[in-house]
Design a protein around this motif. Sequence first.
Motif, PDB file in Angstrom:
ATOM      1  N   THR A  97      10.998  31.995  39.500  1.00 52.17           N
ATOM      2  CA  THR A  97      11.644  32.396  40.758  1.00 52.17           C
ATOM      3  C   THR A  97      11.482  33.894  40.965  1.00 52.17           C
ATOM      4  OG1 THR A  97      13.696  32.597  39.531  1.00 52.17           O
ATOM      5  CG2 THR A  97      13.404  30.622  40.845  1.00 52.17           C
TER       6      THR A  97
ATOM      7  N   GLN B  70       8.870  26.194  35.332  1.00 53.86           N
ATOM      8  CA  GLN B  70       8.916  26.448  36.770  1.00 53.86           C
ATOM      9  C   GLN B  70      10.180  27.174  37.165  1.00 53.86           C
ATOM     10  OE1 GLN B  70       6.237  26.134  37.960  1.00 53.86           O
ATOM     11  NE2 GLN B  70       6.334  25.821  40.149  1.00 53.86           N
ATOM     12  N   GLY B  71      11.276  26.844  36.491  1.00 55.69           N
ATOM     13  CA  GLY B  71      12.553  27.503  36.770  1.00 55.69           C
ATOM     14  C   GLY B  71      12.514  28.996  36.490  1.00 55.69           C
TER      15      GLY B  71
ATOM     16  N   LEU C 158      20.253  25.017  35.987  1.00 56.83           N
ATOM     17  CA  LEU C 158      19.035  24.565  36.657  1.00 56.83           C
ATOM     18  C   LEU C 158      19.380  23.292  37.417  1.00 56.83           C
ATOM     19  CD1 LEU C 158      15.920  25.330  36.608  1.00 56.83           C
ATOM     20  CD2 LEU C 158      15.660  23.412  35.037  1.00 56.83           C
TER      21      LEU C 158
ATOM     22  N   VAL D  67      17.560  20.336  39.366  1.00 59.97           N
ATOM     23  CA  VAL D  67      16.303  19.659  39.702  1.00 59.97           C
ATOM     24  C   VAL D  67      16.533  18.877  40.991  1.00 59.97           C
ATOM     25  CG1 VAL D  67      14.601  17.955  38.944  1.00 59.97           C
ATOM     26  CG2 VAL D  67      15.730  19.435  37.249  1.00 59.97           C
TER      27      VAL D  67
ATOM     28  N   VAL E  73      15.440  17.619  30.311  1.00 56.20           N
ATOM     29  CA  VAL E  73      15.366  19.078  30.414  1.00 56.20           C
ATOM     30  C   VAL E  73      16.568  19.695  29.686  1.00 56.20           C
ATOM     31  CG1 VAL E  73      15.406  21.060  31.981  1.00 56.20           C
ATOM     32  CG2 VAL E  73      14.068  19.028  32.586  1.00 56.20           C
TER      33      VAL E  73
ATOM     34  N   LEU F 109       9.147  21.716  34.161  1.00 54.06           N
ATOM     35  CA  LEU F 109      10.290  22.073  35.015  1.00 54.06           C
ATOM     36  C   LEU F 109      10.996  23.326  34.502  1.00 54.06           C
ATOM     37  CD1 LEU F 109      11.811  18.571  35.799  1.00 54.06           C
ATOM     38  CD2 LEU F 109      11.180  20.278  37.487  1.00 54.06           C
ATOM     39  N   LEU F 110      11.155  23.406  33.205  1.00 53.45           N
ATOM     40  CA  LEU F 110      11.781  24.595  32.619  1.00 53.45           C
ATOM     41  C   LEU F 110      10.952  25.845  32.906  1.00 53.45           C
ATOM     42  CD1 LEU F 110      12.987  23.285  29.155  1.00 53.45           C
ATOM     43  CD2 LEU F 110      14.405  24.463  30.852  1.00 53.45           C
TER      44      LEU F 110
ATOM     45  N   ARG G 155      18.840  30.637  43.564  1.00 56.92           N
ATOM     46  CA  ARG G 155      17.422  30.883  43.850  1.00 56.92           C
ATOM     47  C   ARG G 155      16.663  29.565  43.905  1.00 56.92           C
ATOM     48  NH1 ARG G 155      16.256  35.061  39.121  1.00 56.92           N
ATOM     49  NH2 ARG G 155      17.770  33.692  38.119  1.00 56.92           N
ATOM     50  N   ILE G 156      15.596  29.533  44.683  1.00 54.50           N
ATOM     51  CA  ILE G 156      14.762  28.333  44.749  1.00 54.50           C
ATOM     52  C   ILE G 156      13.410  28.665  44.121  1.00 54.50           C
ATOM     53  CG2 ILE G 156      13.729  26.576  46.240  1.00 54.50           C
ATOM     54  CD1 ILE G 156      15.847  27.199  48.343  1.00 54.50           C
TER      55      ILE G 156
ATOM     56  N   LEU H  75      18.235  28.721  27.745  1.00 49.46           N
ATOM     57  CA  LEU H  75      18.061  29.334  29.066  1.00 49.46           C
ATOM     58  C   LEU H  75      19.176  28.965  30.029  1.00 49.46           C
ATOM     59  CD1 LEU H  75      14.235  28.759  29.657  1.00 49.46           C
ATOM     60  CD2 LEU H  75      15.375  30.981  29.475  1.00 49.46           C
ATOM     61  N   TYR H  76      19.675  27.724  29.909  1.00 50.88           N
ATOM     62  CA  TYR H  76      20.653  27.234  30.880  1.00 50.88           C
ATOM     63  C   TYR H  76      21.880  26.657  30.183  1.00 50.88           C
ATOM     64  CZ  TYR H  76      16.594  27.716  33.846  1.00 50.88           C
ATOM     65  OH  TYR H  76      15.504  28.232  34.492  1.00 50.88           O
TER      66      TYR H  76
ATOM     67  N   VAL I  57      14.962  23.792  41.342  1.00 51.61           N
ATOM     68  CA  VAL I  57      13.533  23.498  41.184  1.00 51.61           C
ATOM     69  C   VAL I  57      13.186  22.251  41.985  1.00 51.61           C
ATOM     70  CG1 VAL I  57      11.640  22.967  39.614  1.00 51.61           C
ATOM     71  CG2 VAL I  57      13.446  24.487  38.874  1.00 51.61           C
TER      72      VAL I  57
ATOM     73  N   ALA J  30       9.382  17.721  31.527  1.00 54.29           N
ATOM     74  CA  ALA J  30      10.608  18.493  31.318  1.00 54.29           C
ATOM     75  C   ALA J  30      10.270  19.951  31.000  1.00 54.29           C
ATOM     76  CB  ALA J  30      11.437  17.870  30.189  1.00 54.29           C
ATOM     77  N   ASP J  31       9.234  20.157  30.206  1.00 55.07           N
ATOM     78  CA  ASP J  31       8.826  21.525  29.870  1.00 55.07           C
ATOM     79  C   ASP J  31       8.285  22.254  31.096  1.00 55.07           C
ATOM     80  OD1 ASP J  31       9.343  21.275  27.017  1.00 55.07           O
ATOM     81  OD2 ASP J  31       7.696  19.850  27.058  1.00 55.07           O
TER      82      ASP J  31
ATOM     83  N   THR K 185      19.312  28.086  39.515  1.00 49.69           N
ATOM     84  CA  THR K 185      17.925  27.970  39.964  1.00 49.69           C
ATOM     85  C   THR K 185      17.658  26.538  40.405  1.00 49.69           C
ATOM     86  OG1 THR K 185      17.215  29.692  38.432  1.00 49.69           O
ATOM     87  CG2 THR K 185      15.505  28.266  39.324  1.00 49.69           C
TER      88      THR K 185
END
Lengths: 121, 121
Positions: free
Chosen positions: A120, A116-117, B4, B6, B27, A113-114, B98-99, B34-35, B68, A110-111, B66
């Motif tokens: 961009t 990675q987000g 986000l 996923v 997540v 993925l965060l 965004r990807i 952040l989200y 991911v 999970a961390d 975003t």
Amino acid sequence: MRALLVVAHGSRREASNDEVRALSEAVAARDTGLYDKVSCAFLELAEPSIPAGLEALIGAGMRDITVVPYFLSAGRHVAEDIPAEVAKVTAPENVRIRIAPYVGRSGSMADLLLEQGRTTA
Amino acid sequence: MRALLVVAHGSRREASNDEVRALSEAVAARDTGLYDKVSCAFLELAEPSIPAGLEALIGAGMRDITVVPYFLSAGRHVAEDIPAEVAKVTAPENVRIRIAPYVGRSGSMADLLLEQGRTTA
């Protein structure tokens, strides 16, 4: 002597297999002192196979080998095929081979993925 | 309002899809600030689809989304199919989609593998 064997599915696309090889080199480069050797093997479509990867590690003197399945979900490959491939190797009595949980099960995913987000463009 | 999404491949094995759903909930539970919303979608074989997942987020007021890719290697799915699915959504002008790079590309994956190797029985 301890070793980590990163086991991926394997792909017809050689660049994907090379990604796994580069990842296992990145793990080796971490120099954590945990492992004397880090290598990778593939369930299918690429070399080395899981038995060949294990035998190379045993031949290099490794006595405690941890297999980490580089898979995101617990399908048949993780539940059945990888253990079956590992079981093909008749290890000497002084060699211990263990299979870790697949990476998708990691509590740190999970961390990751965060993180990675946030990468961009 | 940021979100986000996923994006996983999707599986005929519903337990694998549920793993992805649980991961996106994990997540969301991180509460990083952040989200405003974290959800998941699937390229195939499971619901919601990527366009449906994006439309739900836009409908919920998300303006910066975003995506991911929850994939380990940069095959056709990552390079072509996910962008094509994202492009199916006609987003309002004030919405940015965004990807991010796929998770297998994360520089933290090597650390995750090392950590995973330590979780054997």
